[in-house]
Scaffold this motif. Structure first.
Motif, PDB file in Angstrom:
ATOM      1  N   ALA A   1       1.474   2.657  17.636  1.00  0.00           N
ATOM      2  CA  ALA A   1       0.572   2.711  16.196  1.00  0.00           C
ATOM      3  C   ALA A   1       1.091   4.404  15.854  1.00  0.00           C
ATOM      4  CB  ALA A   1      -0.376   1.962  16.748  1.00  0.00           C
ATOM      5  N   ASN A   2       1.215   3.619  14.013  1.00  0.00           N
ATOM      6  CA  ASN A   2       0.784   4.675  13.407  1.00  0.00           C
ATOM      7  C   ASN A   2      -0.278   4.099  12.159  1.00  0.00           C
ATOM      8  OD1 ASN A   2       1.171   7.952  12.305  1.00  0.00           O
ATOM      9  ND2 ASN A   2       2.257   6.725  10.779  1.00  0.00           N
ATOM     10  N   GLU A   3      -0.880   5.143  11.804  1.00  0.00           N
ATOM     11  CA  GLU A   3      -1.847   4.524  11.542  1.00  0.00           C
ATOM     12  C   GLU A   3      -2.207   2.845  11.037  1.00  0.00           C
ATOM     13  OE1 GLU A   3      -1.990   6.614   7.070  1.00  0.00           O
ATOM     14  OE2 GLU A   3      -1.130   7.783   7.574  1.00  0.00           O
TER      15      GLU A   3
ATOM     16  N   PRO B   1       1.383  -1.247   0.356  1.00  0.00           N
ATOM     17  CA  PRO B   1      -0.018  -0.146  -0.118  1.00  0.00           C
ATOM     18  C   PRO B   1       0.632   1.069  -0.181  1.00  0.00           C
ATOM     19  CG  PRO B   1      -0.152  -0.720   1.847  1.00  0.00           C
ATOM     20  CD  PRO B   1       0.928  -1.609   1.135  1.00  0.00           C
ATOM     21  N   LEU B   2       2.045   1.031   0.439  1.00  0.00           N
ATOM     22  CA  LEU B   2       2.897   2.191   1.142  1.00  0.00           C
ATOM     23  C   LEU B   2       3.686   2.954  -0.341  1.00  0.00           C
ATOM     24  CD1 LEU B   2       4.091   1.458   4.152  1.00  0.00           C
ATOM     25  CD2 LEU B   2       3.144   3.262   4.046  1.00  0.00           C
ATOM     26  N   GLY B   3       3.678   4.016  -0.226  1.00  0.00           N
ATOM     27  CA  GLY B   3       5.149   5.036  -1.234  1.00  0.00           C
ATOM     28  C   GLY B   3       4.293   5.816  -2.494  1.00  0.00           C
TER      29      GLY B   3
ATOM     30  N   SER C   1       3.677   9.568   7.656  1.00  0.00           N
ATOM     31  CA  SER C   1       4.501  10.236   8.297  1.00  0.00           C
ATOM     32  C   SER C   1       5.886   9.461   8.745  1.00  0.00           C
ATOM     33  CB  SER C   1       4.274  10.542   9.686  1.00  0.00           C
ATOM     34  OG  SER C   1       2.905  10.937   9.424  1.00  0.00           O
ATOM     35  N   PRO C   2       6.274   8.998   8.858  1.00  0.00           N
ATOM     36  CA  PRO C   2       7.439   7.962   8.757  1.00  0.00           C
ATOM     37  C   PRO C   2       8.429   7.751   7.267  1.00  0.00           C
ATOM     38  CG  PRO C   2       6.514   5.940   9.336  1.00  0.00           C
ATOM     39  CD  PRO C   2       4.693   7.375   9.162  1.00  0.00           C
ATOM     40  N   GLU C   3       7.496   7.477   5.710  1.00  0.00           N
ATOM     41  CA  GLU C   3       7.735   7.829   4.902  1.00  0.00           C
ATOM     42  C   GLU C   3       8.035   9.202   4.481  1.00  0.00           C
ATOM     43  OE1 GLU C   3       8.983   5.247   4.015  1.00  0.00           O
ATOM     44  OE2 GLU C   3       8.244   3.964   5.332  1.00  0.00           O
ATOM     45  N   ILE C   4       7.380  10.413   4.718  1.00  0.00           N
ATOM     46  CA  ILE C   4       7.577  11.695   4.429  1.00  0.00           C
ATOM     47  C   ILE C   4       8.966  12.138   5.333  1.00  0.00           C
ATOM     48  CG2 ILE C   4       6.565  14.289   4.990  1.00  0.00           C
ATOM     49  CD1 ILE C   4       3.958  12.525   4.741  1.00  0.00           C
TER      50      ILE C   4
ATOM     51  N   HIS D   1       4.796 -10.727  14.520  1.00  0.00           N
ATOM     52  CA  HIS D   1       3.513 -11.982  14.510  1.00  0.00           C
ATOM     53  C   HIS D   1       2.503 -11.323  14.267  1.00  0.00           C
ATOM     54  CE1 HIS D   1       4.891 -11.985  18.964  1.00  0.00           C
ATOM     55  NE2 HIS D   1       6.351 -11.104  18.816  1.00  0.00           N
ATOM     56  N   ARG D   2       1.373 -12.072  13.766  1.00  0.00           N
ATOM     57  CA  ARG D   2       0.207 -11.979  13.377  1.00  0.00           C
ATOM     58  C   ARG D   2      -0.585 -11.151  13.923  1.00  0.00           C
ATOM     59  NH1 ARG D   2       0.302 -13.871   8.246  1.00  0.00           N
ATOM     60  NH2 ARG D   2      -1.749 -12.575   7.035  1.00  0.00           N
ATOM     61  N   ASP D   3      -0.608 -11.172  14.671  1.00  0.00           N
ATOM     62  CA  ASP D   3      -1.644 -10.485  15.628  1.00  0.00           C
ATOM     63  C   ASP D   3      -1.289  -9.670  17.354  1.00  0.00           C
ATOM     64  OD1 ASP D   3      -2.792 -12.301  18.158  1.00  0.00           O
ATOM     65  OD2 ASP D   3      -3.260 -12.859  16.313  1.00  0.00           O
TER      66      ASP D   3
ATOM     67  N   ASP E   1      -6.899   3.462  11.883  1.00  0.00           N
ATOM     68  CA  ASP E   1      -7.724   2.854  10.959  1.00  0.00           C
ATOM     69  C   ASP E   1      -8.204   1.968  10.064  1.00  0.00           C
ATOM     70  OD1 ASP E   1      -4.998   4.403  10.426  1.00  0.00           O
ATOM     71  OD2 ASP E   1      -6.249   3.714   7.807  1.00  0.00           O
ATOM     72  N   CYS E   2      -7.223   0.917   9.993  1.00  0.00           N
ATOM     73  CA  CYS E   2      -7.434  -0.007   9.159  1.00  0.00           C
ATOM     74  C   CYS E   2      -8.602  -1.049   9.517  1.00  0.00           C
ATOM     75  CB  CYS E   2      -6.785  -1.177   8.687  1.00  0.00           C
ATOM     76  SG  CYS E   2      -4.883  -0.006   8.620  1.00  0.00           S
ATOM     77  N   LEU E   3      -9.200  -1.106  11.110  1.00  0.00           N
ATOM     78  CA  LEU E   3      -9.960  -2.093  10.913  1.00  0.00           C
ATOM     79  C   LEU E   3     -11.338  -1.773  11.279  1.00  0.00           C
ATOM     80  CD1 LEU E   3      -7.860  -1.827  14.911  1.00  0.00           C
ATOM     81  CD2 LEU E   3      -7.388  -3.707  13.258  1.00  0.00           C
TER      82      LEU E   3
ATOM     83  N   ILE F   1       6.833  -2.997  21.531  1.00  0.00           N
ATOM     84  CA  ILE F   1       6.122  -3.360  20.259  1.00  0.00           C
ATOM     85  C   ILE F   1       5.288  -2.506  19.014  1.00  0.00           C
ATOM     86  CG2 ILE F   1       4.114  -4.454  19.977  1.00  0.00           C
ATOM     87  CD1 ILE F   1       4.628  -5.627  22.817  1.00  0.00           C
ATOM     88  N   GLU F   2       5.580  -2.284  18.659  1.00  0.00           N
ATOM     89  CA  GLU F   2       4.811  -1.938  16.687  1.00  0.00           C
ATOM     90  C   GLU F   2       3.831  -1.900  16.236  1.00  0.00           C
ATOM     91  OE1 GLU F   2       7.519   0.258  14.061  1.00  0.00           O
ATOM     92  OE2 GLU F   2       5.402   1.545  12.901  1.00  0.00           O
ATOM     93  N   LEU F   3       2.585  -1.781  16.107  1.00  0.00           N
ATOM     94  CA  LEU F   3       1.538  -1.906  15.430  1.00  0.00           C
ATOM     95  C   LEU F   3       1.208  -1.577  13.911  1.00  0.00           C
ATOM     96  CD1 LEU F   3      -1.501  -0.949  18.311  1.00  0.00           C
ATOM     97  CD2 LEU F   3       0.664  -3.841  18.046  1.00  0.00           C
TER      98      LEU F   3
END
Ligand code: SAH
Length: 346
Positions: A148-150, A37-39, A47-50, A132-134, A153-155, A78-80
């Motif tokens: 957790a950044n963005e 999805p990214l880029g 934001s981290p890609e900016i 991990h998957r979850d 909003d996917c949920l 942990i990063e989600l």
């Protein structure tokens, strides 16, 4: 045939949540299972890609959280939904001189997308990382810092629409080769919304609330912090007067019909920060915010950091840093919100 159409043919209209769940997470056709999805060549830029500035500021925040926890010898970082792994890489670079932090961090990434996991493996090849998957499958036995950044909003969200003074669930039907919205016959009880008018829509993201409950449970047990950043809204629950549909699709950096290119289009909804906050408070957490992303980044020193980068930059690079700063603090700066959830320190 698309799995969504098959399901509607079989069972009748489905909820917005079911539609999102299949479109995003179907095991072979889901957007967050296999698409990139990214880029620039993807659908959206985060934001981290900016700019590296974003992950570096989160790095400063995380070091401070670790200090507040008493500099634990070991902790779970942990990063989600880590995307390309850029935020984590920038964060770890910003903290590389804090030896005890680096030694103590046990990095756990929660990622549903195998393609992105392989990108993250490459980005973070010099670090010891567990995937991990979850969130529920991570074993915790130390203090915890979650970012957790963005992700939220996917949920999937459920939507309810006010018709003749009652709330009905908004459903998606398919007929004559077209999707369209309809609503449940039976009314739902979704709490009081004094100021809602006929036709207004209330959105509830149940998986987000489950994630907050789980985060609260583990932070309470092992102590820690969670920093959540996303685009979304915050209304005082007693005084809310704006209700609307935020279910949206983005493809190739443009708004798109939620009903077209299913599985190849990013579907999201704005995050209801009041709901996250109330859930965390009910689960005995401290909550700070929500603040605007602009406020958060300025408070944590983005202007100082960008001046430091510019001092060593060419004029072209300086221009790029200024552009990034504007996007992060002005454009996305108001739309995005930041909330901090933490255990009560004894
Ligand atoms: N945080 C990153 C990426 C944001 S895009 C950034 O700021 O650049 C959303 C990310 O969450 C992607 O990595 C996506 O694959 C992941 N994701 C979405 N839904 C998920 C879920 N239910 N479980 C785990 N990861 C998920």
């Amino acid at each position: 045939m698309l799995p969504i159409i098959e399901l509607i043919d079989k069972n009748g209209p489905i909820s917005v949540a079911k539609f999102m769940e299949i479109a995003l997470y179907h095991p072979t056709q889901g957007y967050y299972i296999k698409q990139n999805p990214l880029g620039i060549n993807g659908d959206f830029i985060t934001s981290p890609e900016i700019s590296q500035l974003f992950g570096e500021i989160i790095g400063i925040y995380v070091i401070n959280a670790w200090l507040n926890l008493g500099s634990p010898e070991k902790f779970n970082l942990i990063e989600l939904g880590p995307g390309k792994g850029t935020l984590m890489l920038d964060l770890l670079r910003a903290s590389k001189h804090v030896d005890a932090f680096n030694k103590g961090a046990q990095i756990h990434l929660v990622e549903s997308n195998d393609y992105l996991k392989s990108v993250q493996q490459n980005t973070l090849k010099n670090f010891n990382v567990t995937w991990h998957r979850d969130l529920y499958s991570i074993q915790n036995d130390t203090p915890i810092i979650i970012i957790a950044n963005e992700f939220f909003d996917c949920l999937p969200i459920n939507q309810y629409i006010k018709v003749q003074n009652q709330w009905h669930e908004r459903l998606i039907a398919f007929n004559n080769n077209e999707f369209y919205f309809t609503q449940s016959n039976t009314p739902y009880s979704i709490g009081t919304h004094h100021n809602a008018k006929e036709g207004d829509i209330v959105e509830i993201c149940y998986p987000a609330l489950e994630v907050i409950e789980h985060i609260s449970k583990i932070l309470k047990k092992f102590s820690g912090y969670a920093l959540i950043i996303d685009y979304g809204y915050y209304y005082d629950p007693l005084n809310r007067s704006i209700y609307g549909d935020t279910f949206q699709a983005i493809r190739k950096h443009k708004y798109h019909s939620v009903f077209k290119n299913i599985g190849k289009t990013d579907l999201t909804a704005h995050v209801d920060f009041n709901n996250l906050k109330q859930t965390a408070l009910e689960n005995d957490m401290n909550v700070n915010g929500p603040f605007s992303q602009k406020q958060f980044l300025i408070d944590w020193g983005i202007n100082i950091r960008s001046e430091m980068l510019k001092a060593k930059a060419t004029s072209k690079e300086k221009h790029e840093i200024n552009l990034a700063l504007t996007r992060l603090t002005k454009e996305m700066g108001e739309l995005f919100k930041v909330i901090e959830i933490s255990s009560k320190q004894s």
